[in-house]
Design a protein around this motif. Structure first.
Motif, mmCIF file in Angstrom:
data_model
loop_
_atom_site.group_PDB
_atom_site.id
_atom_site.type_symbol
_atom_site.label_atom_id
_atom_site.label_comp_id
_atom_site.label_asym_id
_atom_site.label_seq_id
_atom_site.Cartn_x
_atom_site.Cartn_y
_atom_site.Cartn_z
ATOM 1 N N HIS A 71 10.812 11.890 3.170
ATOM 2 C CA HIS A 71 9.552 12.603 2.470
ATOM 3 C C HIS A 71 8.961 11.565 1.512
ATOM 4 O O HIS A 71 9.726 10.753 0.734
ATOM 5 N N ALA A 72 7.954 11.926 1.202
ATOM 6 C CA ALA A 72 7.155 10.969 0.405
ATOM 7 C C ALA A 72 5.812 11.908 -0.230
ATOM 8 O O ALA A 72 5.452 12.770 0.478
ATOM 9 N N ARG A 73 5.524 11.482 -1.607
ATOM 10 C CA ARG A 73 4.258 12.096 -1.753
ATOM 11 C C ARG A 73 2.854 11.742 -0.986
ATOM 12 O O ARG A 73 3.032 10.365 -0.487
ATOM 13 N N PRO A 74 1.895 12.298 -0.856
ATOM 14 C CA PRO A 74 0.725 11.691 -0.001
ATOM 15 C C PRO A 74 0.365 10.284 -0.314
ATOM 16 O O PRO A 74 0.100 9.470 0.588
ATOM 17 N N GLY A 75 0.296 9.986 -1.653
ATOM 18 C CA GLY A 75 -0.188 8.569 -2.031
ATOM 19 C C GLY A 75 0.862 7.421 -1.474
ATOM 20 O O GLY A 75 0.343 6.581 -1.013
ATOM 21 N N THR A 76 2.180 7.930 -1.471
ATOM 22 C CA THR A 76 3.220 6.887 -1.063
ATOM 23 C C THR A 76 2.933 6.697 0.369
ATOM 24 O O THR A 76 2.988 5.697 0.806
ATOM 25 N N TRP A 77 2.872 7.795 1.283
ATOM 26 C CA TRP A 77 2.653 7.605 2.480
ATOM 27 C C TRP A 77 1.300 6.934 2.986
ATOM 28 O O TRP A 77 1.473 6.251 3.776
ATOM 29 N N GLN A 78 0.279 7.121 2.100
ATOM 30 C CA GLN A 78 -0.912 6.476 2.461
ATOM 31 C C GLN A 78 -0.729 4.924 1.944
ATOM 32 O O GLN A 78 -1.067 4.087 2.821
ATOM 33 N N ARG A 79 0.179 4.426 1.088
ATOM 34 C CA ARG A 79 0.345 3.066 0.672
ATOM 35 C C ARG A 79 1.279 2.637 1.876
ATOM 36 O O ARG A 79 1.125 1.075 2.085
ATOM 37 N N ILE A 80 2.393 3.278 2.173
ATOM 38 C CA ILE A 80 2.815 2.639 3.476
ATOM 39 C C ILE A 80 1.962 2.515 4.817
ATOM 40 O O ILE A 80 2.191 1.438 5.557
ATOM 41 N N TYR A 81 1.227 3.550 5.133
ATOM 42 C CA TYR A 81 0.023 3.226 6.039
ATOM 43 C C TYR A 81 -0.695 2.219 5.849
ATOM 44 O O TYR A 81 -0.750 1.425 7.079
ATOM 45 N N GLN A 82 -1.178 1.922 4.653
ATOM 46 C CA GLN A 82 -1.953 0.756 4.535
ATOM 47 C C GLN A 82 -1.325 -0.602 4.314
ATOM 48 O O GLN A 82 -1.725 -1.477 4.296
ATOM 49 N N ARG A 83 -0.062 -0.469 4.377
ATOM 50 C CA ARG A 83 0.836 -1.499 4.352
ATOM 51 C C ARG A 83 0.860 -2.275 2.710
ATOM 52 O O ARG A 83 0.979 -3.466 2.605
ATOM 53 N N GLU A 84 0.559 -1.459 1.991
ATOM 54 C CA GLU A 84 0.800 -2.122 0.493
ATOM 55 C C GLU A 84 2.102 -2.119 -0.094
ATOM 56 O O GLU A 84 2.469 -2.704 -0.920
ATOM 57 N N ILE A 85 3.120 -1.102 0.806
ATOM 58 C CA ILE A 85 4.494 -1.194 0.286
ATOM 59 C C ILE A 85 5.016 -0.901 1.663
ATOM 60 O O ILE A 85 4.628 -0.311 2.456
ATOM 61 N N ASN A 113 12.015 -0.003 9.596
ATOM 62 C CA ASN A 113 11.022 -0.235 8.770
ATOM 63 C C ASN A 113 9.964 -0.909 9.678
ATOM 64 O O ASN A 113 8.502 -0.811 9.353
ATOM 65 N N THR A 114 10.117 -1.633 10.803
ATOM 66 C CA THR A 114 9.057 -1.881 11.632
ATOM 67 C C THR A 114 8.341 -0.701 12.135
ATOM 68 O O THR A 114 7.119 -0.779 12.095
ATOM 69 N N THR A 115 9.158 0.293 12.603
ATOM 70 C CA THR A 115 8.299 1.627 13.038
ATOM 71 C C THR A 115 7.123 1.881 12.049
ATOM 72 O O THR A 115 6.167 2.450 12.129
ATOM 73 N N PHE A 116 7.732 2.109 10.677
ATOM 74 C CA PHE A 116 6.840 2.380 9.571
ATOM 75 C C PHE A 116 5.717 1.568 9.268
ATOM 76 O O PHE A 116 4.687 1.975 9.042
ATOM 77 N N ARG A 117 6.052 0.314 9.765
ATOM 78 C CA ARG A 117 4.712 -0.781 9.411
ATOM 79 C C ARG A 117 3.808 -0.608 10.537
ATOM 80 O O ARG A 117 2.858 -0.555 10.130
ATOM 81 N N ARG A 118 4.221 -0.135 11.665
ATOM 82 C CA ARG A 118 3.248 0.059 12.913
ATOM 83 C C ARG A 118 2.505 1.412 12.577
ATOM 84 O O ARG A 118 1.593 1.586 13.143
ATOM 85 N N MET A 119 2.938 2.437 11.660
ATOM 86 C CA MET A 119 2.143 3.496 11.356
ATOM 87 C C MET A 119 0.771 3.409 11.106
ATOM 88 O O MET A 119 -0.190 3.948 11.569
ATOM 89 N N GLY A 120 0.537 2.211 10.283
ATOM 90 C CA GLY A 120 -0.933 1.764 9.865
ATOM 91 C C GLY A 120 -1.652 1.056 11.300
ATOM 92 O O GLY A 120 -2.977 1.122 11.112
ATOM 93 N N ASP A 121 -0.999 1.052 12.341
ATOM 94 C CA ASP A 121 -1.781 0.672 13.677
ATOM 95 C C ASP A 121 -2.646 1.866 14.299
ATOM 96 O O ASP A 121 -3.545 1.670 15.098
ATOM 97 N N VAL A 122 -1.925 3.107 14.054
ATOM 98 C CA VAL A 122 -2.622 4.160 14.580
ATOM 99 C C VAL A 122 -3.550 4.967 13.638
ATOM 100 O O VAL A 122 -3.320 5.328 12.432
#
Length: 129
Positions: A71-85, A113-122
């Motif tokens: 679970h994460a706050r929306p801003g954290t999910w967005q940062r993971i999605y955008q590969r900022e973190i 961690n690779t699967t999370f990084r791939r979130m930004g591809d979708v």
């Protein structure tokens, strides 16, 4: 384009990750029901059932006991999605909250961690914007 962590978005995300044979192989042996959710936001959780490294089902309500929760706050999910973190760093600094088997998490940390990084591809929209 679907909202991030919605059922249709998760279906696209899982299909995308499943196309990578090397990633699928690195998850071999990984079996869990994973709850992806939100902190401080009235948004629905989504559940991904993995069996031996392959997705089995995606639902908005679990039919069995959840093995892992992320679970994460929306801003954290967005940062993971955008590969900022990375998800790994977000876990270490407690922005991504995890409940479940720490041994399983450590064993599969790199491919997860690779699967999370791939979130930004979708392509996704963020409901809190």
């Amino acid at each position: 384009m679907h909202p991030f962590l919605s059922l249709p978005w998760m279906e696209d995300y899982v299909a995308h990750c499943s196309k990578d044979a090397e990633l699928v192989q690195s998850l071999k042996g990984f079996t869990a029901l994973i709850e992806y959710g939100w902190l401080d936001a009235p948004l629905a959780n989504v559940y991904l059932h993995m069996r031996d490294g392959l997705p089995q089902s995606i639902t908005d309500s679990p039919a069995q006991k959840v093995n892992m929760r992320v679970h994460a706050r929306p801003g954290t999910w967005q940062r993971i999605y955008q590969r900022e973190i990375s998800a790994k760093k977000a876990l270490l600094i407690h922005e991504l909250k995890f409940k479940g088997s720490m041994l399983m998490l450590l064993k599969y940390m790199d491919p997860l961690n690779t699967t999370f990084r791939r979130m930004g591809d979708v392509p996704a929209t963020f409901q809190h914007e």
